[in-house]
Enzyme design. Structure first.
Site, PDB file in Angstrom:
ATOM      1  N   HIS A  13       0.864  -1.195   0.000  1.00 20.59           N
ATOM      2  CA  HIS A  13       0.000   0.000   0.000  1.00 20.59           C
ATOM      3  C   HIS A  13       0.896   1.239   0.000  1.00 20.59           C
ATOM      4  O   HIS A  13       1.496   1.579   1.015  1.00 20.59           O
ATOM      5  CB  HIS A  13      -0.910   0.021   1.244  1.00 20.59           C
ATOM      6  CG  HIS A  13      -1.825   1.208   1.306  1.00 20.59           C
ATOM      7  ND1 HIS A  13      -3.173   1.085   1.526  1.00 20.59           N
ATOM      8  CD2 HIS A  13      -1.600   2.537   1.177  1.00 20.59           C
ATOM      9  CE1 HIS A  13      -3.732   2.282   1.529  1.00 20.59           C
ATOM     10  NE2 HIS A  13      -2.792   3.189   1.331  1.00 20.59           N
ATOM     11  N   HIS A  15       1.527   5.417  -1.649  1.00 20.28           N
ATOM     12  CA  HIS A  15       1.150   6.608  -2.424  1.00 20.28           C
ATOM     13  C   HIS A  15       2.409   7.196  -3.050  1.00 20.28           C
ATOM     14  O   HIS A  15       3.328   7.582  -2.322  1.00 20.28           O
ATOM     15  CB  HIS A  15       0.505   7.664  -1.519  1.00 20.28           C
ATOM     16  CG  HIS A  15      -0.762   7.177  -0.881  1.00 20.28           C
ATOM     17  ND1 HIS A  15      -1.992   7.328  -1.457  1.00 20.28           N
ATOM     18  CD2 HIS A  15      -0.967   6.506   0.271  1.00 20.28           C
ATOM     19  CE1 HIS A  15      -2.922   6.781  -0.678  1.00 20.28           C
ATOM     20  NE2 HIS A  15      -2.326   6.273   0.380  1.00 20.28           N
ATOM     21  N   LYS A  99      -9.684  -0.062  -5.753  1.00 17.41           N
ATOM     22  CA  LYS A  99      -9.675   0.557  -4.435  1.00 17.41           C
ATOM     23  C   LYS A  99     -11.017   1.207  -4.120  1.00 17.41           C
ATOM     24  O   LYS A  99     -11.516   2.017  -4.896  1.00 17.41           O
ATOM     25  CB  LYS A  99      -8.554   1.611  -4.402  1.00 17.41           C
ATOM     26  CG  LYS A  99      -8.476   2.417  -3.127  1.00 17.41           C
ATOM     27  CD  LYS A  99      -7.863   1.637  -1.984  1.00 17.41           C
ATOM     28  CE  LYS A  99      -7.959   2.379  -0.669  1.00 17.41           C
ATOM     29  NZ  LYS A  99      -6.698   2.657  -0.039  1.00 17.41           N
ATOM     30  N   HIS A 136     -10.357   1.213   1.983  1.00 12.62           N
ATOM     31  CA  HIS A 136     -10.093   2.176   3.056  1.00 12.62           C
ATOM     32  C   HIS A 136     -11.278   2.004   3.997  1.00 12.62           C
ATOM     33  O   HIS A 136     -12.363   2.518   3.736  1.00 12.62           O
ATOM     34  CB  HIS A 136     -10.007   3.606   2.520  1.00 12.62           C
ATOM     35  CG  HIS A 136      -9.630   4.588   3.593  1.00 12.62           C
ATOM     36  ND1 HIS A 136      -8.462   5.312   3.592  1.00 12.62           N
ATOM     37  CD2 HIS A 136     -10.268   4.919   4.742  1.00 12.62           C
ATOM     38  CE1 HIS A 136      -8.404   6.060   4.679  1.00 12.62           C
ATOM     39  NE2 HIS A 136      -9.498   5.842   5.398  1.00 12.62           N
ATOM     40  N   HIS A 174      -4.439  -0.709   5.961  1.00 11.02           N
ATOM     41  CA  HIS A 174      -3.949   0.076   7.105  1.00 11.02           C
ATOM     42  C   HIS A 174      -4.858  -0.024   8.329  1.00 11.02           C
ATOM     43  O   HIS A 174      -5.383   0.985   8.815  1.00 11.02           O
ATOM     44  CB  HIS A 174      -3.690   1.534   6.728  1.00 11.02           C
ATOM     45  CG  HIS A 174      -4.739   2.196   5.865  1.00 11.02           C
ATOM     46  ND1 HIS A 174      -6.069   2.191   6.176  1.00 11.02           N
ATOM     47  CD2 HIS A 174      -4.630   2.894   4.707  1.00 11.02           C
ATOM     48  CE1 HIS A 174      -6.732   2.856   5.238  1.00 11.02           C
ATOM     49  NE2 HIS A 174      -5.874   3.286   4.344  1.00 11.02           N
ATOM     50  N   ASP A 247       1.472   2.648   3.524  1.00  9.41           N
ATOM     51  CA  ASP A 247       0.611   3.830   3.415  1.00  9.41           C
ATOM     52  C   ASP A 247       1.462   5.108   3.466  1.00  9.41           C
ATOM     53  O   ASP A 247       1.008   6.152   3.946  1.00  9.41           O
ATOM     54  CB  ASP A 247      -0.474   3.864   4.499  1.00  9.41           C
ATOM     55  CG  ASP A 247      -1.577   4.870   4.170  1.00  9.41           C
ATOM     56  OD1 ASP A 247      -1.684   5.284   3.010  1.00  9.41           O
ATOM     57  OD2 ASP A 247      -2.311   5.250   5.100  1.00  9.41           O
TER      58      ASP A 247
END
Ligand code: NCD
Ligand code: ZN
Length: 346
Positions: A13, A15, A99, A136, A174, A247
């Site tokens: 995971h 970004h 997602k 999420h 997460h 994350d």
């Protein structure tokens, strides 16, 4: 134990943002990890296979010349995602999941799903193709206390999705609570959870230590110590349900040190060392390799990496700031000592 080797890990995971920020951060992940599941919450989001292909090319062209880092792409579900796009994504060789951001839940989630019922036919297609749903897992809405959002999501949404689509592979991303650990433990192997290094290392007090600490603010927010301890127990247990997903979510320093600071913690600079720190504090490295390098590929039905990486017990200090295009970025644990260092890459 002063030095040990593990199979090279993956980050399930991550970004990476987009140009010009992408170029500043991608090398940090590529240095430590073989592969990473790349989040699609750009602005505008990565909604189609074509968007994902184009973003993947931008990532690959931003890598250091000799890097073999593989970005594993995802697409962003909206109320209007079509079954055809999902079927195409599941057949693609470079897209590994879709997602679910409940609309309004976090950074760039405004185009997310406003009601889970709106994607039920899409979930059916995903189940048919065994195409992973990455969630999420936080309930939205003004009435939900921010510290209860994860549990509320389990009770109102996740349980129903599991009942209605029992064969759908789900990554509960997460996780931050004992409730999430208890839920995942009660389920079969179609559901897994990622755990971040920061949720293993800090509890909610870290956001308020002597004043407001914006660099410890992320979503889902860190919870009470009892929840952190449940996460540490889960990560170090060796259970196949859990694997690393940083994350890591970079935001320029000035956008965090602000009256309305952005959510996100940048851990990619030293992610493996941060996980090692958490396992060191727990005093148990027995299942470190399983958590970092084996459980993720098993869930995603991908081969385990063929190279290794070594860690050495040596104290070092995380830099205060890093470059972030023309701005700067404060990494997690900035200016603090860590006890393990990655010393060798395969
Ligand atoms: C993430 C971001 O900045 O993109 N922020 C965060 O606090 N983790 C989004 C997310 O994963 O919630
Ligand atoms: Zn994220």
């Amino acid at each position: 134990m002063e030095r040990f080797s593990i199979i090279k890990p993956d980050d399930w995971h991550l970004h990476l943002r987009d140009s010009p920020y992408l170029e500043s951060v991608v090398a940090d992940s590529a240095r430590q990890f073989s592969r990473a599941i790349v989040m699609p919450n750009l602005n505008p989001p990565v909604r189609s296979c074509d968007d994902a292909a184009a973003y993947r090319e931008r990532i690959l062209s931003s890598l250091p010349p000799d890097s073999r880092f593989q970005p594993l792409m995802t697409i962003y579900l909206t109320d209007n995602t079509s079954r055809e796009e999902i079927a195409k994504a599941s057949a693609s060789e470079f897209i590994f999941g879709a997602k679910l951001y409940p609309a309004g839940v976090t950074t760039n989630s405004d185009a997310g799903v406003t009601d889970i019922a709106n994607i039920y036919t899409v979930l059916e297609t995903m189940q048919t193709h065994s195409f992973p749903l990455l969630v999420h897992g936080e309930a939205t809405g003004q009435s939900v206390d921010i510290f209860d959002r994860e549990k509320r999501f389990i009770d109102t949404t996740l349980s129903a999705v599991r009942t209605d689509f029992p064969q759908l592979p789900i990554v509960f991303e997460h996780i931050t609570t004992r409730d999430a650990v208890d839920y995942v433990e009660s389920q079969d192997d179609k559901i897994a959870a990622t755990i971040t290094p920061h949720h293993l290392l800090i509890n909610r007090n870290a956001m308020f230590a002597g004043g407001i600490r914006p660099h410890h603010y992320c979503l889902p927010v860190a919870k009470r110590e009892e929840h952190r301890l449940a996460l540490v127990k889960a990560a170090t247990s060796g259970s196949k349900h859990y694997f690393a997903g940083t994350d890591s979510a970079p935001h320029a320093r000035h956008t965090k040190e602000s009256a309305c600071g952005c959510a996100g913690i940048y851990s990619a600079y030293c992610a493996i060392e941060l996980y090692a720190e958490a396992f060191e504090i727990a005093g148990n490295f027995t299942h470190f390799e399983a958590f970092m390098s084996l459980n993720g590929p098993a869930f995603y039905k991908l081969p385990v990496n063929s190279t290794e990486l070594s860690l050495e017990r040596v104290e070092w200090t995380v830099p205060d700031t890093l470059a972030f295009a023309n701005e700067d970025l404060v990494p997690f644990k900035a200016g603090e000592l860590l006890q393990w260092k990655v010393v060798e890459h395969g």
